[in-house]
Design a protein around this motif. Structure first.
Motif, short mmCIF file in Angstrom:
data_model
loop_
_atom_site.label_atom_id
_atom_site.label_comp_id
_atom_site.label_asym_id
_atom_site.label_seq_id
_atom_site.Cartn_x
_atom_site.Cartn_y
_atom_site.Cartn_z
N ASN A 238 -10.28 -31.63 -18.52
CA ASN A 238 -10.26 -32.84 -19.49
C ASN A 238 -11.53 -32.49 -20.55
O ASN A 238 -11.46 -32.85 -21.92
N ASN A 239 -12.27 -31.49 -20.19
CA ASN A 239 -13.20 -30.75 -21.15
C ASN A 239 -12.58 -30.04 -22.49
O ASN A 239 -12.92 -30.40 -23.36
N VAL A 240 -11.48 -29.17 -21.97
CA VAL A 240 -10.66 -28.48 -23.15
C VAL A 240 -9.99 -29.47 -23.97
O VAL A 240 -9.97 -29.29 -25.05
N PHE A 241 -9.41 -30.52 -23.12
CA PHE A 241 -8.77 -31.47 -24.09
C PHE A 241 -9.34 -32.24 -24.87
O PHE A 241 -8.95 -32.80 -26.05
N LYS A 242 -10.69 -32.65 -24.49
CA LYS A 242 -11.79 -33.31 -25.20
C LYS A 242 -11.95 -32.70 -26.53
O LYS A 242 -12.04 -33.00 -27.76
N ILE A 243 -12.24 -31.27 -26.53
CA ILE A 243 -12.58 -30.59 -27.48
C ILE A 243 -11.42 -30.55 -28.30
O ILE A 243 -11.60 -30.67 -29.69
N ARG A 280 -18.73 -36.78 -31.93
CA ARG A 280 -19.00 -37.32 -30.43
C ARG A 280 -18.14 -36.47 -29.54
O ARG A 280 -18.84 -35.98 -28.39
N LEU A 281 -17.04 -35.98 -29.87
CA LEU A 281 -16.17 -35.29 -28.78
C LEU A 281 -16.48 -33.85 -28.84
O LEU A 281 -16.44 -33.13 -27.63
N LEU A 282 -16.96 -33.20 -29.82
CA LEU A 282 -17.51 -32.04 -29.77
C LEU A 282 -19.01 -31.89 -29.41
O LEU A 282 -19.84 -30.80 -29.46
N ALA A 283 -19.70 -33.14 -29.01
CA ALA A 283 -21.06 -33.09 -28.91
C ALA A 283 -21.90 -32.48 -29.51
O ALA A 283 -22.91 -31.75 -28.86
N VAL A 326 -12.43 -21.09 -35.40
CA VAL A 326 -13.47 -20.30 -34.57
C VAL A 326 -13.37 -20.98 -33.12
O VAL A 326 -13.33 -20.48 -31.98
N VAL A 327 -13.42 -22.21 -33.13
CA VAL A 327 -13.39 -22.88 -31.62
C VAL A 327 -12.21 -22.76 -30.97
O VAL A 327 -12.10 -22.39 -29.80
N ASP A 508 -21.88 -30.08 -25.24
CA ASP A 508 -20.68 -29.99 -24.34
C ASP A 508 -20.93 -28.62 -23.73
O ASP A 508 -21.03 -27.62 -24.17
N PRO A 509 -20.63 -28.72 -22.22
CA PRO A 509 -20.83 -27.60 -21.48
C PRO A 509 -19.71 -26.36 -21.55
O PRO A 509 -20.20 -25.45 -21.81
N LEU A 510 -18.46 -26.71 -22.07
CA LEU A 510 -17.61 -25.74 -22.45
C LEU A 510 -17.92 -25.17 -23.83
O LEU A 510 -17.79 -23.67 -23.77
N LEU A 511 -18.35 -25.72 -24.60
CA LEU A 511 -18.64 -25.22 -25.87
C LEU A 511 -19.88 -24.31 -25.66
O LEU A 511 -20.07 -23.34 -26.71
#
Ligand code: ATP
Length: 594
Positions: A238-243, A280-283, A326-327, A508-511
């Motif tokens: 979900n974290n991946v898809f949110k990004i 919001r999505l990329l926090a 880059v993301v 965002d933890p993944l970013l």
């Protein structure tokens, strides 16, 4: 093409030719047929088939005759069937290498084969896209090493990728699409996820063109399931898809032309909401996001003071695209690393390997850029490898059959490779020098430098009728005219430090994992510290990874599968003589110029 005959061998089994039938032929890929090839006492008696190459390599490993490790190099133009062929090979190994000898109660081999196969839909979702030439075109190169233990069982695997076409995230040619995963998310998200990621049904995104095309690849469930099997749990997914949803919204952040140069461009009316959702999505804070897209930081003077300069509309757009690229590129690398961690076997657990190489074929478009130069350079390298082994196999075959023959003094493609990557001077070295000098790029001047420095190399020339600065490289597969404009910038692949800083500060933890903050420096210092990064250019990185790959290939026993696209329209059972013979011509004769 009325029959199911799509495979043939050339040169003593050194190379298999696979003609794409563009229609499913289930009878060609059954378990029974796999079994037949696997258990055959004499492989020579069997018809040419991708399973034959697979079984031969498998037996070669078993025989332990050096070089024990094997490689299968799958090549061909876009849509010729490389990915399909690689999948067939993987399925074969995953089946035979996980067969009866697995001890009862042990599920390790089964698990690993499942994971290895599951890497395919995930890699394809994130790295493939619908292009004009193939609706499931791989936009990256892939080398997968399947690791076998002494009992010939698959114990692990590793994947190396090359040159992802990351520009596709922010630019899709007319009638082409973005990477499949974006469509999968947009079409397959649940109602709850739609709310969370602000993806209402029917929403339009500039970076999601041609979404009305329904492709088999738009299957979100398959990707999700495969990700789960690869150890990526649903919260991480979900974290991946949110990004990814954040990137889609970022793509809708358009700018208006500013009338006053000293002022930043304002956002288009509807873009404010998109910026808000993207942030919001990329926090990341919305004002900060808009700020880094609208202003360039300049450091000057002894004190390295920092100034902000408003960007014109085009530059703001470029910064937005750069942020997305880059993301996405980092996310892709992260995904490959996670997959590797989940299919990896400790070196003590395997002794030999079979490597499968699926790389993009030779490319020549009306306009060719740095990407095509890198792709065609990789093909030149593989062609050189192929020619030397093709001739070796040919001569061994003649000797075996007692034919009288004299050594073929073939002209290889070394001078073309010298022109591209040679030393002391080559196209790559000149491009790198321009990056190092960091001066405003002058395309006319660079064209002249290439022309003068490589005047002795017959593989380099110019199209004098084209008014844009260019150079032509005479590749083994034909002449390609490259456009000089934009090459130096692409080679630098610069990412403004303030964009990196924005991502480093994301909540965002993944970013945060993808863009770790430099612990030794804090805050704004980071921007200054990163203004003078060591330049590792795109061509240097690509050359280094290709050299590493060639080293591996040279240490193995090679097998080639040349995939042939029988017609440009991808039509079933249509075999266009003139198009196929061109491919054969390239395959058989161009390499063997006397
Ligand atoms: N042996 C085969 N049997 C049936 N269909 C095939 C076969 N090989 C290829 N195809 C069809 O051709 C299409 C294109 O093949 P594939 O994606 O493997 O090409 P590719 O060479 O990997 O292209 P690219 O370089 O663009 O990634 C596949 O989606 C599939 O529909």
């Amino acid at each position: 093409m009325a029959s199911n005959f799509i495979y043939l061998f050339i040169s003593a089994g050194c190379s298999l030719v696979a003609v794409n039938p563009f229609r499913p032929i289930p009878a060609l890929y059954t378990q029974e047929l796999m079994e037949e090839y696997h258990t055959a006492s004499c492989l020579q008696d069997l018809k040419p088939h991708v399973f034959l190459v697979a079984e031969e390599t498998y037996r070669n490993v078993e025989s332990q005759i050096p070089p024990v490790n094997q490689s299968v190099i799958v090549s061909g133009e876009s849509g010729a069937g490389k990915t399909w062929t690689s999948r067939c090979l993987m399925t074969f190994y995953a089946t035979v290498a996980a067969s009866s000898s697995v001890p009862k109660g042990s599920i390790t081999a089964e698990k690993i084969e499942k994971r290895v196969l599951d890497s395919n839909p995930v890699m394809e979702a994130f790295g493939n896209a619908c292009t004009l030439r193939n609706s499931n075109s791989s936009r990256f190169g892939k080398y997968i090493q399947l690791q076998l233990n002494r009992a010939q069982l698959l114990t692990g695997a590793s994947i190396q990728t090359f040159l992802l076409e990351k520009t596709r995230v922010a630019y899709q040619a007319p009638q082409e699409r973005n990477f499949h995963i974006f469509y999968q998310v947009a079409k397959g998200a649940t109602e709850v996820e739609r709310l969370e990621w602000s993806l209402p049904r029917g929403a339009t995104f500039s970076w999601l063109p041609n979404s009305e095309k329904s492709l088999e690849e738009d299957n979100f469930d398959v990707t999700r399931k495969a990700m789960s099997h690869l150890g990526i749990d649903s919260s991480m997914q979900n974290n991946v898809f949110k990004i990814l949803a954040g990137l889609l919204h970022l793509g809708n952040v358009g700018f208006c032309e500013s009338e006053d140069e000293s002022q930043p461009c304002t956002l288009e009316a509807h873009a404010k909401d998109s910026a808000k959702t993207a942030s919001r999505l990329l926090a990341v804070p919305q004002e900060r996001l808009v700020d880094v897209l609208s202003f360039r930081r300049i450091t000057a003077g002894k004190q390295r003071q920092e100034f902000k300069k408003a960007c014109p509309k085009a530059e703001s757009g470029m910064r937005r695209d750069c942020l997305a690229k880059v993301v996405y590129a980092k996310l892709f690398d992260w995904l490959v690393a996670v997959i590797n961690a989940n299919i990896y076997a400790d070196p003590s657990g395997w002794s030999n390997f079979i490597g499968l190489l699926d790389v993009y074929g030779f490319e020549s478009f009306p306009e060719n850029h740095l990407e095509q130069l890198c792709i065609n350079y990789a093909n030149e390298k593989l062609q050189q490898h192929f020619v030397s082994h093709f001739l070796k196999a040919q001569q061994e075959e003649y000797a075996l059959e007692g034919f009288e023959w004299s050594f073929i003094n073939y002209q290889d493609n070394q001078s073309c490779l010298d022109a591209i990557e040679g030393s002391p001077v080559s196209i790559f070295s000149l491009l790198n020098e321009e990056c190092r000098l960091n001066r405003p790029s002058n395309t006319g001047q660079l064209q002249t430098r290439i022309e003068v420095a490589l005047s002795d190399n017959r593989c380099v020339s110019q199209d004098r009728f084209w008014k844009e600065p260019n150079f032509i490289v005479s590749h083994y597969a034909g002449n390609v005219c490259y456009r000089v404009e934009g090459m130096v910038e692409k080679n630098k692949d610069p990412v403004p430090p303030e964009l990196v800083l924005l991502l480093q500060r994301s909540q965002d933890p993944l970013l945060q994992e993808l863009f770790p903050a430099d612990a030794s420096r804090s805050g704004e210092d980071n921007v200054k510290a990163q203004t003078k990064p060591a330049v590792v250019t795109v061509v240097s990185k690509f050359k280094a990874s290709l050299e590493q790959l060639m080293e591996i290939l040279h240490s193995t026993s090679p097998h080639y599968i040349r995939c042939i696209k029988p017609n440009a329209e991808c039509e079933a059972a249509l075999f266009r003589q003139e198009e196929v013979s061109l491919s054969f011509l390239l395959l058989l004769y161009k390499a063997l110029k006397k």
